[in-house]
Every structure is written in C-alpha cells, then in structure tokens.
Design a protein around this motif. Structure first.
Motif, PDB file in Angstrom:
ATOM      1  N   VAL A  77     -21.505  28.552   0.450  1.00  0.00           N
ATOM      2  CA  VAL A  77     -22.845  29.127   0.541  1.00  0.00           C
ATOM      3  C   VAL A  77     -23.878  28.005   0.549  1.00  0.00           C
ATOM      4  O   VAL A  77     -23.739  27.011  -0.159  1.00  0.00           O
ATOM      5  CB  VAL A  77     -23.105  30.068  -0.661  1.00  0.00           C
ATOM      6  N   VAL A  78     -24.929  28.177   1.349  1.00  0.00           N
ATOM      7  CA  VAL A  78     -26.030  27.203   1.370  1.00  0.00           C
ATOM      8  C   VAL A  78     -26.788  27.305   0.061  1.00  0.00           C
ATOM      9  O   VAL A  78     -27.252  28.383  -0.320  1.00  0.00           O
ATOM     10  CB  VAL A  78     -26.993  27.472   2.553  1.00  0.00           C
ATOM     11  N   GLU A  79     -26.887  26.178  -0.649  1.00  0.00           N
ATOM     12  CA  GLU A  79     -27.653  26.123  -1.899  1.00  0.00           C
ATOM     13  C   GLU A  79     -28.522  24.885  -1.891  1.00  0.00           C
ATOM     14  O   GLU A  79     -28.395  24.022  -1.018  1.00  0.00           O
ATOM     15  CB  GLU A  79     -26.706  26.128  -3.104  1.00  0.00           C
ATOM     16  N   ARG A  80     -29.414  24.812  -2.842  1.00  0.00           N
ATOM     17  CA  ARG A  80     -30.322  23.669  -2.925  1.00  0.00           C
ATOM     18  C   ARG A  80     -29.503  22.378  -2.998  1.00  0.00           C
ATOM     19  O   ARG A  80     -28.612  22.238  -3.824  1.00  0.00           O
ATOM     20  CB  ARG A  80     -31.209  23.791  -4.163  1.00  0.00           C
ATOM     21  N   LYS A 170     -21.728  24.383   9.433  1.00  0.00           N
ATOM     22  CA  LYS A 170     -21.041  23.571   8.438  1.00  0.00           C
ATOM     23  C   LYS A 170     -21.895  23.469   7.179  1.00  0.00           C
ATOM     24  O   LYS A 170     -23.121  23.388   7.271  1.00  0.00           O
ATOM     25  CB  LYS A 170     -20.810  22.169   9.021  1.00  0.00           C
ATOM     26  N   ILE A 171     -21.249  23.482   6.012  1.00  0.00           N
ATOM     27  CA  ILE A 171     -21.949  23.313   4.730  1.00  0.00           C
ATOM     28  C   ILE A 171     -21.210  22.262   3.921  1.00  0.00           C
ATOM     29  O   ILE A 171     -20.018  22.404   3.646  1.00  0.00           O
ATOM     30  CB  ILE A 171     -21.992  24.621   3.916  1.00  0.00           C
ATOM     31  N   LYS A 172     -21.937  21.222   3.534  1.00  0.00           N
ATOM     32  CA  LYS A 172     -21.390  20.226   2.610  1.00  0.00           C
ATOM     33  C   LYS A 172     -22.110  20.452   1.287  1.00  0.00           C
ATOM     34  O   LYS A 172     -23.318  20.278   1.201  1.00  0.00           O
ATOM     35  CB  LYS A 172     -21.623  18.809   3.125  1.00  0.00           C
ATOM     36  N   PRO A 173     -21.363  20.884   0.244  1.00  0.00           N
ATOM     37  CA  PRO A 173     -22.038  21.197  -1.016  1.00  0.00           C
ATOM     38  C   PRO A 173     -22.712  19.979  -1.633  1.00  0.00           C
ATOM     39  O   PRO A 173     -22.313  18.845  -1.358  1.00  0.00           O
ATOM     40  CB  PRO A 173     -20.914  21.729  -1.916  1.00  0.00           C
ATOM     41  N   PRO A 174     -23.720  20.223  -2.469  1.00  0.00           N
ATOM     42  CA  PRO A 174     -24.387  19.089  -3.129  1.00  0.00           C
ATOM     43  C   PRO A 174     -23.414  18.407  -4.085  1.00  0.00           C
ATOM     44  O   PRO A 174     -22.505  19.056  -4.608  1.00  0.00           O
ATOM     45  CB  PRO A 174     -25.551  19.739  -3.889  1.00  0.00           C
ATOM     46  N   THR A 185     -30.007  14.855 -16.179  1.00  0.00           N
ATOM     47  CA  THR A 185     -29.008  15.013 -15.136  1.00  0.00           C
ATOM     48  C   THR A 185     -29.578  14.507 -13.826  1.00  0.00           C
ATOM     49  O   THR A 185     -30.767  14.627 -13.555  1.00  0.00           O
ATOM     50  CB  THR A 185     -28.582  16.485 -14.984  1.00  0.00           C
ATOM     51  N   ASP A 186     -28.724  13.902 -13.035  1.00  0.00           N
ATOM     52  CA  ASP A 186     -29.131  13.352 -11.757  1.00  0.00           C
ATOM     53  C   ASP A 186     -27.941  13.426 -10.821  1.00  0.00           C
ATOM     54  O   ASP A 186     -26.871  12.910 -11.144  1.00  0.00           O
ATOM     55  CB  ASP A 186     -29.584  11.902 -11.942  1.00  0.00           C
ATOM     56  N   ARG A 187     -28.100  14.046  -9.679  1.00  0.00           N
ATOM     57  CA  ARG A 187     -26.969  14.210  -8.761  1.00  0.00           C
ATOM     58  C   ARG A 187     -26.483  12.867  -8.224  1.00  0.00           C
ATOM     59  O   ARG A 187     -25.369  12.771  -7.762  1.00  0.00           O
ATOM     60  CB  ARG A 187     -27.371  15.104  -7.586  1.00  0.00           C
ATOM     61  N   ASN A 188     -27.275  11.813  -8.267  1.00  0.00           N
ATOM     62  CA  ASN A 188     -26.878  10.528  -7.700  1.00  0.00           C
ATOM     63  C   ASN A 188     -26.511   9.490  -8.753  1.00  0.00           C
ATOM     64  O   ASN A 188     -26.208   8.355  -8.419  1.00  0.00           O
ATOM     65  CB  ASN A 188     -27.995   9.987  -6.804  1.00  0.00           C
TER      66      ASN A 188
END
Length: 192
Positions: A77-80, A170-174, A185-188
């Motif tokens: 699913v497309v998410e932020r 195509k969807i690449k999850p975060p 928290t930081d995704r990177n």
C-alpha cells in the motif's frame, strides 16, 4: 379524446404517450409506469456522469475526491515515505484538455516519494492508501493543484480543477524507523 393522468397522455385504448426533454415514448398502458421510471433513471444517470465530485470518495483533510476505476488484491500500500512508480494522465476539467500522460510516446512511468509534498497536494494525498495495480481517478480543486498561477508551460490556466488518472505500478515501502542517540526516530539514521 386525450386524458392526462400523472404526466401520461392516453390517446387511445392501446397506447400512452409520455414526454420528457422532447423525447416521446409510445408504450402500452401497463408499461407506462415502468417506462417513466426508466426514463427518469437514465436522465439522473446522465447528470451523475457529469458530476464526479458529487459521487467521489472524500479524503480526510483535503477537498480532492477520488473514484476507484480498478481494484487490486496486492498487499503493498502507498504510505507516507513510499517510493511510488505510476502511470499518470492529467486533464484540465473545464476544457477536457489532456496536458500530460506517461503513456504518450517518449514518456515513461513517473516516480515520486509519497506523502511528503513532492507532487501537488491533491495527488499526494489522493494516492495514499492505493495498492499496486489499483487505478484511481482524482478530481483535484485548484487550491490543491496549481492554484492561482496555473502551470502555463503545460497549458494549465490559473484556478483550474484537474482530473488525474493514476495507476500504481510499483511501491517501495519506506525504510523502517530507527532509534538515534538523542532518542528521536529517523528513517535515515544508522543503527546504534
């Protein structure tokens, strides 16, 4: 002689005439009610086809509406923060003029990061929750599109409502969120 009853004009024992919008339908009396009902339904169907925003699904927090043209059973699913690849076709609602399509010769699918403002607001919010293979028709008001300035290079006049048809390819999850030294928290951020 002719007798009018509930909009029906009975001219002779075998038939009734009913008029709407200049069209005449000749039917047997026992079919007159059904014929009237079907004519009224087709008239309202015509009205509804020209008013997609009135029947479109609302998106919380925005004015953009959408209609699902093709569903999907895919899990992604497309998410932020998702990296999304789509086919997209954009049209100015008032003129019905197409200004861009990834399906045109020389074009290719478009890639963007969802939910972070990399595309116009109506598109960004309207695609959240889509699945791979799903197709949506978005109706985007001017203030969630290109606003008062429009987009002259693409022939989009100021204050134009837009219609986009989006197909998720195509969807690449975060990336997963990770803990930093400061406790945020930081995704990177690197694992500690």
């Amino acid at each position: 002689h002719t007798v009018q009853r509930h909009g029906l004009y009975v001219n002779h024992p075998g038939a009734a005439r009913w008029r709407t919008q200049g069209a005449c339908c000749w039917v047997f009396p026992e079919m007159a009610r059904l014929n009237s009902f079907l004519c009224v339904l087709s008239f309202f169907g015509f009205l509804a086809s020209d008013l997609p925003s009135a029947i479109g699904k609302q998106i919380p927090g925005v004015k953009t509406t959408y209609e699902v043209l093709q569903t999907s059973d895919e899990a992604a699913v497309v998410e932020r923060g998702s990296k999304v690849t789509v086919h997209a076709t954009g049209t100015v609602k008032s003129t019905r003029k197409q200004f861009w399509s990834t399906k045109d010769a020389g074009q290719r699918p478009f890639e963007y990061k969802a939910g972070v403002g990399g595309v116009i607001k109506g598109w960004d919010q309207g695609c959240l929750g889509m699945k791979k293979g799903e197709i949506r028709k978005l109706e985007i008001p001017a203030d969630e599109g290109y606003g008062t300035q429009g987009f002259p290079a693409w022939g989009i006049p100021p204050d134009s409502e837009l219609i986009f048809e989006i197909e998720v390819l195509k969807i690449k999850p975060p990336p997963p969120q990770r803990r930093t030294r400061d406790g945020y928290t930081d995704r990177n951020a690197a694992d500690l």
